[in-house]
Write a protein that holds these residues in place. Structure first.
Motif, PDB file in Angstrom:
ATOM      1  N   ALA A 107       0.760  -1.247   0.036  1.00  0.00           N
ATOM      2  CA  ALA A 107      -0.101   0.005  -0.071  1.00  0.00           C
ATOM      3  C   ALA A 107       0.895   1.302  -0.058  1.00  0.00           C
ATOM      4  O   ALA A 107       1.884   1.215   0.455  1.00  0.00           O
ATOM      5  CB  ALA A 107      -0.788  -0.136   1.169  1.00  0.00           C
ATOM      6  N   ASN A 108       0.414   2.215  -0.448  1.00  0.00           N
ATOM      7  CA  ASN A 108       1.111   3.647  -0.602  1.00  0.00           C
ATOM      8  C   ASN A 108       0.298   4.459   0.606  1.00  0.00           C
ATOM      9  O   ASN A 108      -0.616   4.423   0.536  1.00  0.00           O
ATOM     10  CB  ASN A 108       0.952   4.320  -1.991  1.00  0.00           C
ATOM     11  N   PHE A 109       1.525   5.524   1.056  1.00  0.00           N
ATOM     12  CA  PHE A 109       0.979   6.402   2.229  1.00  0.00           C
ATOM     13  C   PHE A 109       1.586   7.442   1.795  1.00  0.00           C
ATOM     14  O   PHE A 109       2.454   7.846   1.119  1.00  0.00           O
ATOM     15  CB  PHE A 109       1.269   5.866   3.561  1.00  0.00           C
ATOM     16  N   ASP A 110       0.925   8.683   2.263  1.00  0.00           N
ATOM     17  CA  ASP A 110       1.373  10.108   2.361  1.00  0.00           C
ATOM     18  C   ASP A 110       2.454  10.127   3.583  1.00  0.00           C
ATOM     19  O   ASP A 110       2.175   9.818   4.822  1.00  0.00           O
ATOM     20  CB  ASP A 110       0.209  10.929   2.769  1.00  0.00           C
ATOM     21  N   LEU A 113       8.991  -7.168   6.058  1.00  0.00           N
ATOM     22  CA  LEU A 113       8.438  -5.903   6.032  1.00  0.00           C
ATOM     23  C   LEU A 113       9.351  -4.899   5.384  1.00  0.00           C
ATOM     24  O   LEU A 113      10.381  -4.925   5.906  1.00  0.00           O
ATOM     25  CB  LEU A 113       7.793  -5.343   7.112  1.00  0.00           C
ATOM     26  N   ALA A 114       8.869  -4.288   4.409  1.00  0.00           N
ATOM     27  CA  ALA A 114       9.774  -3.191   3.835  1.00  0.00           C
ATOM     28  C   ALA A 114       9.088  -1.915   3.866  1.00  0.00           C
ATOM     29  O   ALA A 114       7.876  -1.763   3.157  1.00  0.00           O
ATOM     30  CB  ALA A 114      10.192  -3.619   2.221  1.00  0.00           C
ATOM     31  N   LEU A 115       9.672  -0.914   4.013  1.00  0.00           N
ATOM     32  CA  LEU A 115       9.234   0.455   3.890  1.00  0.00           C
ATOM     33  C   LEU A 115      10.240   1.311   2.995  1.00  0.00           C
ATOM     34  O   LEU A 115      11.509   1.208   3.210  1.00  0.00           O
ATOM     35  CB  LEU A 115       9.216   1.140   5.321  1.00  0.00           C
ATOM     36  N   HIS A 116       9.770   2.188   2.202  1.00  0.00           N
ATOM     37  CA  HIS A 116      10.389   2.884   1.443  1.00  0.00           C
ATOM     38  C   HIS A 116       9.886   3.829   0.683  1.00  0.00           C
ATOM     39  O   HIS A 116       8.348   4.064   0.796  1.00  0.00           O
ATOM     40  CB  HIS A 116      11.376   1.996   0.361  1.00  0.00           C
ATOM     41  N   VAL A 117      10.310   5.072   0.176  1.00  0.00           N
ATOM     42  CA  VAL A 117       9.684   6.030  -0.597  1.00  0.00           C
ATOM     43  C   VAL A 117       9.965   6.038  -2.115  1.00  0.00           C
ATOM     44  O   VAL A 117      11.055   5.451  -2.677  1.00  0.00           O
ATOM     45  CB  VAL A 117      10.160   7.435  -0.240  1.00  0.00           C
ATOM     46  N   ASN A 118       8.869   5.810  -3.011  1.00  0.00           N
ATOM     47  CA  ASN A 118       8.941   5.583  -4.227  1.00  0.00           C
ATOM     48  C   ASN A 118       9.328   6.940  -4.875  1.00  0.00           C
ATOM     49  O   ASN A 118       9.636   8.125  -4.469  1.00  0.00           O
ATOM     50  CB  ASN A 118       7.642   5.211  -4.955  1.00  0.00           C
ATOM     51  N   LEU A 166       4.429  -4.308  -8.929  1.00  0.00           N
ATOM     52  CA  LEU A 166       4.801  -3.020  -9.509  1.00  0.00           C
ATOM     53  C   LEU A 166       4.218  -1.727  -9.326  1.00  0.00           C
ATOM     54  O   LEU A 166       4.470  -0.596  -9.678  1.00  0.00           O
ATOM     55  CB  LEU A 166       5.040  -3.111 -11.258  1.00  0.00           C
ATOM     56  N   ALA A 167       2.863  -2.091  -8.788  1.00  0.00           N
ATOM     57  CA  ALA A 167       1.846  -0.787  -8.831  1.00  0.00           C
ATOM     58  C   ALA A 167       2.234   0.163  -7.739  1.00  0.00           C
ATOM     59  O   ALA A 167       2.346   1.264  -7.993  1.00  0.00           O
ATOM     60  CB  ALA A 167       0.347  -1.508  -8.280  1.00  0.00           C
ATOM     61  N   PRO A 168       3.086  -0.096  -6.565  1.00  0.00           N
ATOM     62  CA  PRO A 168       3.299   0.943  -5.510  1.00  0.00           C
ATOM     63  C   PRO A 168       4.396   1.882  -6.074  1.00  0.00           C
ATOM     64  O   PRO A 168       4.548   3.009  -5.785  1.00  0.00           O
ATOM     65  CB  PRO A 168       4.051   0.200  -4.540  1.00  0.00           C
ATOM     66  N   LYS A 169       5.282   1.478  -6.965  1.00  0.00           N
ATOM     67  CA  LYS A 169       6.342   2.489  -7.589  1.00  0.00           C
ATOM     68  C   LYS A 169       5.576   3.496  -8.377  1.00  0.00           C
ATOM     69  O   LYS A 169       6.349   4.532  -8.372  1.00  0.00           O
ATOM     70  CB  LYS A 169       7.304   1.369  -8.402  1.00  0.00           C
ATOM     71  N   ASP A 170       4.508   3.178  -8.863  1.00  0.00           N
ATOM     72  CA  ASP A 170       4.023   4.283  -9.703  1.00  0.00           C
ATOM     73  C   ASP A 170       2.807   5.119  -9.217  1.00  0.00           C
ATOM     74  O   ASP A 170       2.476   6.061  -9.778  1.00  0.00           O
ATOM     75  CB  ASP A 170       3.462   3.662 -11.220  1.00  0.00           C
ATOM     76  N   ALA A 171       2.478   4.782  -8.192  1.00  0.00           N
ATOM     77  CA  ALA A 171       1.446   5.563  -7.367  1.00  0.00           C
ATOM     78  C   ALA A 171       1.858   6.891  -6.944  1.00  0.00           C
ATOM     79  O   ALA A 171       2.996   7.048  -6.495  1.00  0.00           O
ATOM     80  CB  ALA A 171       0.800   4.730  -6.062  1.00  0.00           C
ATOM     81  N   THR A 207      -2.857   4.897  -1.407  1.00  0.00           N
ATOM     82  CA  THR A 207      -3.913   3.817  -1.777  1.00  0.00           C
ATOM     83  C   THR A 207      -4.287   2.965  -0.991  1.00  0.00           C
ATOM     84  O   THR A 207      -4.088   2.844   0.296  1.00  0.00           O
ATOM     85  CB  THR A 207      -3.125   3.035  -3.087  1.00  0.00           C
ATOM     86  N   GLU A 208      -5.348   2.102  -1.433  1.00  0.00           N
ATOM     87  CA  GLU A 208      -5.871   1.116  -0.599  1.00  0.00           C
ATOM     88  C   GLU A 208      -4.914  -0.123  -0.557  1.00  0.00           C
ATOM     89  O   GLU A 208      -4.106  -0.139  -1.416  1.00  0.00           O
ATOM     90  CB  GLU A 208      -7.031   0.425  -1.062  1.00  0.00           C
ATOM     91  N   ALA A 209      -4.735  -1.200   0.041  1.00  0.00           N
ATOM     92  CA  ALA A 209      -4.058  -2.122   0.265  1.00  0.00           C
ATOM     93  C   ALA A 209      -4.300  -3.091  -0.900  1.00  0.00           C
ATOM     94  O   ALA A 209      -5.376  -3.480  -1.241  1.00  0.00           O
ATOM     95  CB  ALA A 209      -3.856  -3.070   1.509  1.00  0.00           C
TER      96      ALA A 209
END
Length: 678
Positions: A470-473, A505-510, A600-605, A609-611
């Motif tokens: 999922a993507n977050f602010d 678990l992985a956390l990063h910034v796209n 691949l979807a999280p990279k382009d968001a 987004t929803e999970a």
């Protein structure tokens, strides 16, 4: 006893207790004298290859008849529900003895059939129930399998005489392009001539031939090179060109495409048929020198103790306690990987900070990787030990068609190259071509010597994997989670007892500045009869191979338990992020058909987004193993019970795989096998 694997080694059949000699004297006499015949046979063969000596069938039949009839009739319980099955076993064994008596053959394959008959007699006797004793279903099944195995062995023994007939006596002429194995039945201890005849490009002799230039094969070869104990050759089906890890030689988009769309990789290879679901999609081999050691992500986890309880005690001791009077194999390999990487692999740089929220705490993922300034990285590969050349010799573009068997043992391999066929004669053959290829080669060899009643090996497993992203602010995350995302944090924690899984678990910034959370649970699939590798007998090697796999009932329970665990993690992460709780929606089927799109979807968001939930089809994790395990097929020396001189390396040897990634154990067992070979 496995349903398709009759019996064990000769030493087990000939080392019965004193109680056996008292309760069953005639069988004990046969067991005592048979090893003497084998010694005579082997001694004569060393000095006169054309001379054979065997056991007279009529003498053997008389002993069997007296021993089996007296013991079976006394022990059969008229009140037992299984009496009919026991009587049928007795009748089948008696018929077997009659056929043996009438064969009039004194060949060595008959000696092998004799051993199988002895094992069948003993199993049948053990299955018999004394009056008032409940019948033992497991022993009845064992006896039934042993009788079938003895029938197969006898058929091979009597058919062996046909192998010497001229081609024009009811047998098709053989050609190099289409050898005829069906017209020349294999016999225990002899490779069918149809695999060997025809024009040979060349033949060479070495001490040890290793089949497969991937992680396991190269690791064994490197260890043998250090000992300088033998002339070793490594045969790899693919080319020897670019030796760099795919994450080192390719940029991020290209590397992701090679992983999730493997057809874009010229080295991708799937030499087996599937049902189009399991072991399809991104599942397959990488046919190049280095194999998957140039594609793995460097995770180095030992197999958990709860899984190692099913391994042979000696192997487990070497892995975890001590080896050769010093540190354990796991410890030694970890130290070597630490030296290679330049840091403690249990706490690697570049994995960010520890992540904690709710009742979760994720520690660093042990990894053997080296990074460079532009973000590219590589994981350890044994292939690096050949960067300046040296030995053992690596032979690329050389696919092994089959293992050559002579007098019941492996004596080399037959391989196909661009220039033709080459025989590599060797005292020892190590199968290290990956689980499916190891299985094919083992099936061909074990079927030939009569060890398999069906041309398949059960126990195939991969990992059961579910996840979500999922993507977050980034600005709305807590300071701790935001910092973890900026530092590209990557962590692991073991799941609760009984779940047989690890959570990553992985956390990063796209690239768009949006925080990405990716979490997945990887667990152990339990081996069973329903998942297997099968190789259909054909006129020529390689036999057409297929993979059958699916989730068992116990795997389905694990699947749902993983989904529950991910829902718990997701809820606690949302609490820590100050967001409203939301349920995860999992697809009813296992194995996401749109896996590439989901990953691949999280990279382009560009915003929250929803999970998105996903699961990997079996085979997609590329951690497959379990088809040639220690105990059932291999002894503690990594050697096949049924084929002396043939060994196996890699995850196909794992009795249980646990939740851990397999690489650390592959490297540790490679070190152990090399010591046994040297």
């Amino acid at each position: 006893m496995n349903g398709s694997i009759p019996g064990h080694s000769r030493s087990r059949m000939t080392s019965r207790s004193a109680a056996t000699s008292t309760l069953f004297p005639e069988i004990y006499a046969v067991l005592t004298i048979l090893p003497l015949f084998f010694r005579v046979v082997n001694l004569l063969r060393r000095y006169d290859g054309d001379r054979h000596i065997g056991i007279h069938p009529r003498w053997l039949a008389r002993r069997f008849r007296r021993a089996i009839t007296s013991s079976m009739e006394e022990s059969l319980d008229a009140r037992a529900p299984q009496r009919a099955e026991q009587v049928a076993l007795h009748r089948d064994l008696a018929d077997l003895v009659e056929r043996l008596s009438g064969s009039g053959d004194r060949s060595d394959p008959l000696v092998e059939a004799t051993l199988a008959c002895v094992e069948a007699a003993l199993c049948t006797w053990r299955a018999s129930t004394a009056p008032g004793t409940p019948p033992d279903r497991e022993r009845l099944d064992e006896a039934s399998h042993a009788v079938r195995a003895a029938s197969v062995a006898l058929r091979f023994a009597t058919a062996d005489r046909r192998a010497d007939r001229p081609a024009d006596e009811g047998r098709p002429h053989r050609t190099n392009s289409s050898p005829d194995v069906s017209a020349t039945p294999g016999s225990p201890g002899r490779t069918p001539q149809s695999h060997l005849e025809g024009k040979m490009e060349r033949s060479e002799k070495v001490d040890i031939v290793i089949v497969g230039g991937g992680m396991a094969g190269l690791a064994v070869a490197a260890e043998l090179s250090a000992s300088r104990a033998a002339d070793v050759v490594v045969l790899e089906a693919g080319p020897d060109g670019d030796r760099e890890h795919y994450r080192w030689s390719a940029d991020e988009p290209t590397a992701m495409r090679q992983w999730l769309d493997p057809t874009s990789d010229p080295h991708f290879w799937r030499p087996y048929a599937t049902d189009g679901v399991s072991y399809a999609g991104i599942s397959g081999l990488r046919r190049r020198m280095g194999g998957r050691s140039l594609y793995w992500h460097g995770v180095t986890l030992p197999i958990e103790n709860w899984a190692l309880e099913s391994w042979p005690v000696g192997v487990t001791h070497d892995l975890t306690a001590e080896w050769l009077g010093g540190p354990s194999l796991y410890h030694r390999v970890s130290e070597e990987l630490t030296k290679w990487s330049g840091y403690d692999i249990t706490d690697p740089p570049g994995t960010g900070r520890r992540i904690a929220f709710g009742d979760y705490e994720f520690g660093p993922v042990p990894q053997a990787v080296v990074s460079r300034a532009d973000g590219r990285w590589q994981a350890y590969s044994p292939l690096g030990q050949w960067k300046d050349g040296g030995k053992p010799r690596l032979v690329p573009d050389c696919r092994v068609l089959g293992v050559i068997i002579s007098d019941g043992r492996a004596v080399g391999v037959r391989a196909e190259t661009e220039s033709g066929i080459t025989e590599f004669r060797a005292d020892r053959v190590v199968l290290a071509g990956g689980t499916v290829e190891n299985s094919r080669l083992a099936i061909q060899a074990l079927t030939e010597v009569g060890w398999l009643t069906e041309p398949r090996l059960p126990g195939l497993v991969d990992k059961v994997v579910h996840g979500f992203n999922a993507n977050f602010d980034l600005a709305r995350l807590s300071p701790e989670l935001a910092d973890a995302a900026r530092e590209h944090s990557y962590g692991i924690t073991a799941c609760a007892s009984g779940l047989r899984s690890n959570t990553f678990l992985a956390l990063h910034v796209n690239p768009h500045g949006t925080a990405v959370l990716d979490a997945w649970v990887m667990g152990e699939q339990i081996a069973g009869e329903a998942a297997y590798v099968e190789a259909r007998p054909a006129p020529a090697w390689p036999w057409p191979t297929s993979v059958v796999a699916g989730l068992s009932d116990i795997d389905e329970k694990l699947r749902h338990a993983q989904q529950t665990e991910l829902q718990r993690l997701w809820s606690q992460f949302l609490d820590a992020a100050g967001a409203d709780r939301q349920p995860l929606a999992f697809a009813p089927e296992f194995g996401s058909p749109d896996l590439q799109e989901l990953l691949l979807a999280p990279k382009d968001a560009t915003g929250p987004t929803e999970a998105r939930t996903y699961s990997f089809q079996l085979g997609s994790e590329q951690h497959e193993g379990g088809t040639t395990p220690f105990g059932t097929l291999l002894d503690d020396d990594h050697q096949f019970h049924g084929v002396p001189g043939m060994y196996a390396a890699g995850p196909s040897t794992f009795p249980r795989s646990g939740a851990a990634n397999p690489a650390l154990t592959i490297l540790a067992l490679a070190k152990r096998l090399a010591h046994r070979l040297s």
